[in-house]
Design a protein around this motif. Sequence first.
Motif, mmCIF file in Angstrom:
data_model
loop_
_atom_site.group_PDB
_atom_site.id
_atom_site.type_symbol
_atom_site.label_atom_id
_atom_site.label_comp_id
_atom_site.label_asym_id
_atom_site.label_seq_id
_atom_site.Cartn_x
_atom_site.Cartn_y
_atom_site.Cartn_z
ATOM 1 N N LEU A 211 79.474 16.396 28.844
ATOM 2 C CA LEU A 211 79.050 17.736 29.322
ATOM 3 C C LEU A 211 80.303 18.512 29.365
ATOM 4 N N GLU A 212 81.291 17.647 29.807
ATOM 5 C CA GLU A 212 82.818 18.230 29.994
ATOM 6 C C GLU A 212 83.102 18.975 28.833
ATOM 7 N N LEU A 213 83.034 18.335 27.668
ATOM 8 C CA LEU A 213 83.277 18.786 26.290
ATOM 9 C C LEU A 213 82.661 20.085 26.005
ATOM 10 N N ILE A 214 81.222 20.174 26.037
ATOM 11 C CA ILE A 214 80.515 21.400 25.987
ATOM 12 C C ILE A 214 80.993 22.335 26.939
ATOM 13 N N GLY A 215 81.201 22.058 28.422
ATOM 14 C CA GLY A 215 81.685 23.035 29.092
ATOM 15 C C GLY A 215 82.882 23.655 29.040
ATOM 16 N N ALA A 216 83.963 22.828 28.386
ATOM 17 C CA ALA A 216 85.190 23.434 27.838
ATOM 18 C C ALA A 216 85.210 24.135 26.759
ATOM 19 N N ILE A 217 84.427 23.741 25.966
ATOM 20 C CA ILE A 217 84.408 24.571 24.377
ATOM 21 C C ILE A 217 83.865 25.933 24.446
ATOM 22 N N THR A 218 82.912 26.080 25.418
ATOM 23 C CA THR A 218 82.086 27.338 25.258
ATOM 24 C C THR A 218 82.585 28.123 26.845
ATOM 25 N N GLY A 219 83.417 27.271 27.693
ATOM 26 C CA GLY A 219 83.915 28.232 28.714
ATOM 27 C C GLY A 219 82.483 28.524 29.734
ATOM 28 N N LEU A 220 81.508 27.772 29.462
ATOM 29 C CA LEU A 220 80.149 27.930 30.511
ATOM 30 C C LEU A 220 80.330 26.821 31.459
ATOM 31 N N GLU A 221 81.403 25.921 31.790
ATOM 32 C CA GLU A 221 81.471 25.016 32.737
ATOM 33 C C GLU A 221 81.318 25.672 34.259
ATOM 34 N N VAL A 222 81.758 26.835 34.024
ATOM 35 C CA VAL A 222 81.847 27.817 35.627
ATOM 36 C C VAL A 222 80.500 28.235 35.702
ATOM 37 N N ARG A 223 79.759 28.213 34.566
ATOM 38 C CA ARG A 223 78.336 29.099 34.699
ATOM 39 C C ARG A 223 76.959 28.039 34.604
ATOM 40 N N TRP A 224 77.303 26.684 34.551
ATOM 41 C CA TRP A 224 76.410 25.607 34.657
ATOM 42 C C TRP A 224 74.931 26.149 35.409
ATOM 43 N N ASP A 225 75.298 26.825 36.501
ATOM 44 C CA ASP A 225 74.011 27.048 37.662
ATOM 45 C C ASP A 225 73.410 28.452 37.249
ATOM 46 N N ASP A 226 73.624 29.051 36.119
ATOM 47 C CA ASP A 226 72.953 30.186 35.751
ATOM 48 C C ASP A 226 71.567 29.712 35.344
ATOM 49 N N ALA A 227 70.817 30.680 35.168
ATOM 50 C CA ALA A 227 69.349 30.398 34.841
ATOM 51 C C ALA A 227 69.393 29.982 33.417
ATOM 52 N N LEU A 228 68.553 28.851 33.077
ATOM 53 C CA LEU A 228 68.215 28.459 31.515
ATOM 54 C C LEU A 228 67.793 29.528 30.816
ATOM 55 N N THR A 229 66.810 30.360 31.397
ATOM 56 C CA THR A 229 66.226 31.511 30.796
ATOM 57 C C THR A 229 66.897 32.537 30.289
ATOM 58 N N LEU A 230 68.020 32.801 30.728
ATOM 59 C CA LEU A 230 69.061 33.696 30.592
ATOM 60 C C LEU A 230 69.601 33.495 29.180
ATOM 61 N N PHE A 231 69.941 32.134 29.119
ATOM 62 C CA PHE A 231 70.938 31.845 27.679
ATOM 63 C C PHE A 231 69.523 31.655 26.706
ATOM 64 N N LEU A 232 68.383 31.313 27.013
ATOM 65 C CA LEU A 232 67.335 31.390 25.859
ATOM 66 C C LEU A 232 67.010 32.700 25.385
ATOM 67 N N ARG A 233 67.242 33.697 26.386
ATOM 68 C CA ARG A 233 66.822 35.033 25.877
ATOM 69 C C ARG A 233 68.271 35.806 25.081
ATOM 70 N N ASP A 234 69.270 35.185 25.355
ATOM 71 C CA ASP A 234 70.605 35.685 24.686
ATOM 72 C C ASP A 234 70.412 35.125 23.632
ATOM 73 N N GLU A 235 70.215 33.914 23.171
ATOM 74 C CA GLU A 235 70.276 33.323 21.784
ATOM 75 C C GLU A 235 69.025 33.868 20.994
ATOM 76 N N ILE A 236 67.753 34.132 21.549
ATOM 77 C CA ILE A 236 66.820 34.900 20.540
ATOM 78 C C ILE A 236 67.261 36.216 20.480
ATOM 79 N N SER A 237 67.705 36.959 21.292
ATOM 80 C CA SER A 237 68.124 38.388 20.920
ATOM 81 C C SER A 237 69.426 38.538 19.819
ATOM 82 N N LEU A 238 70.096 37.447 19.892
ATOM 83 C CA LEU A 238 71.086 37.510 19.201
ATOM 84 C C LEU A 238 71.184 37.065 17.727
ATOM 85 N N LYS A 239 69.758 36.517 17.441
ATOM 86 C CA LYS A 239 69.674 36.225 16.194
ATOM 87 C C LYS A 239 69.307 37.158 15.316
#
Length: 531
Positions: A211-239
């Motif tokens: 988990l710490e590795l994922i958070g560090a390489i993406t910078g998302l460690e400080v955004r763990w508490d954001d909504a899962l659905t936000l990231f799902l929309r982003d990933e689908i929209s960026l395809k």
Amino acid sequence: MHEIFEAIESKLHEIEDLDWGKQRKKVVILGAGMAGLVSAYELSRLGHEVTIYEASPRVGGRVWTKRFSDGQYHELGAMRIPQSHDHTRYYAKEVCKLDFRKFVDNHDDADGFYYIRGISSKHSEVLEKLIPNLNLSLGEREKINRAIANGENLQVLLGSPLDSLISEIESNKADLEALFSCGPITQKIKELDKLTLIDYLKNFVDSQDALELIGAITGLEVRWDDALTLFLRDEISLKPRESNQNGSSDEIIGGFEKLPTTLASKLPENTIIYNQEVISIEKQDKNIQIILRNTQDKRDIQSIDCDYVICTIPFPVLRRLELIGLSESKNRAIRNLSYTSSIKVLLHCKERFWETKYNIVGGGSQTDLINRSIYYPSDNFRPVSIRKMSKNKGLHTSFVQYEREVIDENVSKGPGVLLGSYSWGVDARRLGTLSHEKRKEVVKKTIANFHPEIMEQGMVDDSASMFWDEYEWAGGAFCIQKPGDVINYYEDTISPEGNLFFAGEHCSLDRSWIQGAIISAIRAIKDIVSK
């Protein structure tokens, strides 16, 4: 279906059809960011009378290019356009005739660095230097080994759990439409919207170190508490939407500010009135009354009665204004919509040591320190062909390995601007509390862990930074989503209040992107011409 899948040209044709034969309108727009400029451009093109009131002396909002005295530049705000962002590309390419070049994303150069738990490792050396020092499960190590062997990267730890969920949602039309608020909420999306990103990842990641590795390489460690659905929309929209797309991004040659400034130049003369701060908005029976104060002469206050108003003011700023006559649901959304913090620290270096000594041309390095992400300029990058494209893209980044020509050595020996820190959330606020000079020194010391050249006397001869929380006309970097935000506030955020309409990246589901600001502007224009 979600708006991003509708071609921008078809939306504009629909607006023209709706507008045909109707009386021309007078429209006031609050804010000369991308949403305000697109609204003004399209309404003016249709023959409507438009006036923009802008609080600052410039256009662009959070699109802001910092230019140094020798002509070198970097972005304090928006810096890339994904290939799938057709709305942004339409205005940049078709309307403003701007030129693009490839933006080398943060994991695309194998010579970039990770600096995690005090261990310095090139992206290409993680199996030898970084991974052996982490307490990972056997399955996690095997997954990483396979990814590296296939020419991919550590983002596979994050991409795999999300990929399967995204495929599941895309295979169900009702769930997909519910995710993008284009249909009734389904039970599946309702349950997913209760989760944070970390809630979901914990079901698939075995160890805390992973988990710490994922958070560090993406910078998302400080955004763990954001909504899962936000990231799902982003990933689908960026395809990628087209067969010739690979999921990479582009940048505007000459700086991103060329997009808003060129668009502003296409407006009728005197459309934009600068240094006009909105201090009050009142929804009346028939009109919208706004009160403005000249930022250069506080005694200069005027009241204007408007037939139609498009408000693009970010909600953190709108929150401190006097708002009269708005519905309680709108006020609730203004109070509670979530924004995140962000900071960028730019270091103007007398030579591009990252190119001459490390062969890094574009891309980035990642740390678990306060500076989080470092981006190298892409302007000396010359792609020949794609060598490898990752199937597991991860979040907020592509992963495309390029074959490249020999870089221009003369450019490398000259000056360049290093984005020494791009961080979000609590790290941005911690860095943002410092003076600019202290920010610069903190960032230099973090970079020196793998680029000691940064500390050489005179290497950094100029610098700049932007902490968006403290910028008076933003009050935050961009809108995000906490669990429940879309269900609770999205419709109220975008809904008009009589003839008062709302636009901006916060009024879209493509939040934090220029694309979202433009989509919201097109919707507001359509609502106005429909009247």
